[in-house]
Each structure stands twice: as structure tokens, then as C-alpha cells.
Enzyme design. Sequence first.
Site, PDB file in Angstrom:
ATOM      1  CG  HIS A 108       7.184   6.708  13.551  1.00 59.13           C
ATOM      2  ND1 HIS A 108       6.290   5.941  14.249  1.00 59.13           N
ATOM      3  CD2 HIS A 108       6.421   7.481  12.726  1.00 59.13           C
ATOM      4  CE1 HIS A 108       5.059   6.210  13.867  1.00 59.13           C
ATOM      5  NE2 HIS A 108       5.090   7.164  12.945  1.00 59.13           N
ATOM      6  CG  HIS A 145       7.711   3.629  10.519  1.00 56.40           C
ATOM      7  ND1 HIS A 145       6.897   3.001  11.409  1.00 56.40           N
ATOM      8  CD2 HIS A 145       7.159   4.850  10.310  1.00 56.40           C
ATOM      9  CE1 HIS A 145       5.891   3.788  11.725  1.00 56.40           C
ATOM     10  NE2 HIS A 145       6.027   4.926  11.072  1.00 56.40           N
ATOM     11  CG  HIS A 158       3.139  11.976  11.843  1.00 58.18           C
ATOM     12  ND1 HIS A 158       2.878  11.610  10.540  1.00 58.18           N
ATOM     13  CD2 HIS A 158       3.579  10.836  12.445  1.00 58.18           C
ATOM     14  CE1 HIS A 158       3.127  10.316  10.381  1.00 58.18           C
ATOM     15  NE2 HIS A 158       3.567   9.823  11.515  1.00 58.18           N
ATOM     16  CG  HIS A 200      -1.171   3.609   9.827  1.00 60.68           C
ATOM     17  ND1 HIS A 200      -1.599   4.693   9.111  1.00 60.68           N
ATOM     18  CD2 HIS A 200      -0.520   4.114  10.903  1.00 60.68           C
ATOM     19  CE1 HIS A 200      -1.224   5.797   9.730  1.00 60.68           C
ATOM     20  NE2 HIS A 200      -0.577   5.484  10.824  1.00 60.68           N
ATOM     21  CE1 TYR A 252      -0.376  10.318  11.527  1.00 58.28           C
ATOM     22  CE2 TYR A 252      -2.307   9.129  10.770  1.00 58.28           C
ATOM     23  CZ  TYR A 252      -0.938   9.281  10.823  1.00 58.28           C
ATOM     24  OH  TYR A 252      -0.130   8.391  10.171  1.00 58.28           O
ATOM     25  CD  GLU A 300       1.086   7.696  13.600  1.00 61.77           C
ATOM     26  OE1 GLU A 300       2.261   7.988  13.299  1.00 61.77           O
ATOM     27  OE2 GLU A 300       0.449   6.793  13.053  1.00 61.77           O
TER      28      GLU A 300
HETATM   29  C1  M3P Z   1       2.266   6.604   9.257  1.00 58.25           C
HETATM   30  C2  M3P Z   1       2.778   5.446   9.987  1.00 58.25           C
HETATM   31  C3  M3P Z   1       1.198   9.168   5.258  1.00 58.25           C
HETATM   32  C4  M3P Z   1       1.298   7.930   6.004  1.00 58.25           C
HETATM   33  C5  M3P Z   1       1.569   7.833   7.282  1.00 58.25           C
HETATM   34  C6  M3P Z   1       1.833   6.600   7.962  1.00 58.25           C
HETATM   35  C7  M3P Z   1       1.438  10.473   5.876  1.00 58.25           C
HETATM   36  O1  M3P Z   1       2.252   7.697   9.947  1.00 58.25           O
HETATM   37  O2  M3P Z   1       3.134   5.613  11.144  1.00 58.25           O
HETATM   38  O3  M3P Z   1       2.820   4.362   9.408  1.00 58.25           O
HETATM   39  O4  M3P Z   1       0.941   9.154   4.090  1.00 58.25           O
HETATM   40 FE    FE Z   2       3.435   7.649  11.707  1.00 57.07          FE
END
Ligand code: M3P
Ligand code: FE
Length: 309
Positions: free
Chosen positions: A150, A201, A215, A247, A256, A266
Amino acid sequence: MGIMRIGHVDLNVLNIEESRNYYVNIMGLTVTREDADGTLYLKCWDEWDKYSLILRPSEEATFNRIAYKVRNDSDLDELKIKIENYGISTQLLEAGVVADCGRSLSFKLPSGHDFILYAHKEFIGKDTGDTNPAPWPFEGKGIKAHWIDHALMMCQGPESVMEVTKFFIDVFDFTLTEQVCVGPEGSLQAATWLACSSTPHDIAFVAGPEVGMHHFAFFLDGWNDILRAADVMAMHDVKIDVTPQRHGITRGETIYFFDPSGHRLETFAGLGYLAQPDMPVITWTEDELWRGIFYHTGVENGAFTTAYT
Ligand code: M3P
Ligand code: FE
């Protein structure tokens, strides 16, 4: 029908040989095409199309465009009409204009990102083949990234996130899986996660100061692979932004880190949950925003949302 998955990410990089070494020996990709101007095309071992990453030698480390693959060539004609009815002009590019691809549809997302849709790309096959395949490539290098999973795009403010999110839902039939809601009574979407497959996602958008790429992510199998990937990165002095953790949003297991040009990458593991179109949207509130991003600490990381390419 319609969009199947992320197809490729097209970036400008500063030092093409340093980038080649990084993506081949540390990420584990293979160079499948090289142009006279130095542009490199690479694929991950578990992908079957010719490439998923384009690296162009440049003076600047910038995001160029992102491409998604549609199922049928006729989807391009149908989507052209839908996108133009939405008020966005498009350009149909002849086969070969996008390297090794059939005809493609080029336009700007409402967020301002350059976007490409295509239906055909030259087939190469997985590194493990498709007859009695091994579960992973014995000769694979570095973190042995499976595929590009993604991308998360930076948009100018919540209004832009909301507009591009509506566009993906209305025009591309994506499902909104998660959102961060801020402002009066949580009326503004500061970030959204959208799926066209059954993963949490296939693309995400977050509000920031400028249009860009936050990213893109390589898929890995699971938590042990994430730990090993961080070890491999440390062995090669890769600049790590956020060490292995979870996450809240998407439930992904993550690291990251940066490529030699400063593009944030990532590694994303775990399939999260079964994202079906009728799954209720998951909402993260402003006060729990950082819990959503870094589940264990729940603590703000300033540079994480301000630095991007
Ligand atoms: C992810 C993901 C931010 C959240 C990022 C989340 C940049 O990258 O893969 O779920 O706030
Ligand atoms: Fe991500």
C-alpha cells in the site's frame, strides 16, 4: 471489475547505484529493466508482473506518480467516463508510454497526486515459479520483501483528505475501513484508509502541509519477519524512523525507515482483519490518534507526520 491493487510507485532518487544496492541487497527486489537514462524497474519475489517500483536518477528525491492495476482493459474506458463525470480531466496513453504496460489512463487525483491506471503489464512470474513452488526463494536477499502492499499519500489539509476519500468511494468503489476524525464533533477526516481487496488498506490519505508521499509499504509474513527485517536494516546502517511495533489502525505490524534518498518506507506484516465492503468503518478520535498510529506507546512522534517526500 475495476481496480485490483497497487501496481507501481514511481520515484526520483538521488544516487541510482546506491539505490540499486539498497533495494536489491537489503529489500530483496530484483532489477527487471534498465533504461539508457539510468531508470531502474524492480519487482519483489512474490509479485508476478514485471515491476512494482520505478527509480529515476535525479537531483531531487521526489514522488512522481503512483499506478494501480485494473482487472480488464475495458475498465479503463468505463473509469475514464466516471472520472471525467466527476470533473477531472484524463488522458489515455498508448501502450508502451508507461514502460511494458498496455494503454493507461493518466490523471490527477482531487488531492493533486499524479495517478495512473493500467490493465496490462508484462508478465514475469514469481521468483518461486507457479509449479510446486517453494514457500520462499532460497536465493532471496535481505528482508525478502513479498510485494508492495500500500501507499500513504499526504494531502493538503483535512478537506483534501475528505474529497479524495469520497472520490475513491464514489468513482473506484473502494471501501472506507478506518478514519481519524478531528475538529468539532469529529466532523473532519484527518486521515482515511481505503480498500479494494480484503486487506485493511490498499491506499491511505493523511492531512499534512503539502501534497506528497508519506510512505509506501512492503509486505512481510509476520512479526518474526519484522524483527528479522529490523536486524537486517541495522546490519546495513539503514536509517530507522520507528522500530518494530503495532499499529492500532489496521492492526499492522510495522517498521518505518528510509531509503538512501530519504523516501520513507514501511514493512507491513499481518493481514490485519478481513476487510469486506459491509464491515463497519473503524473510527479513531482526535484524543486517541497516536494510539491508533503507534498502539503500544500512544505517543506523538512529531517528525513522523512532518517529514515526507
Ligand atoms: C499506516 C498503516 C499515519 C499512519 C500510518 C498508518 C501516517 O502506515 O499502514 O496503517 O498517520
Ligand atoms: Fe502504512
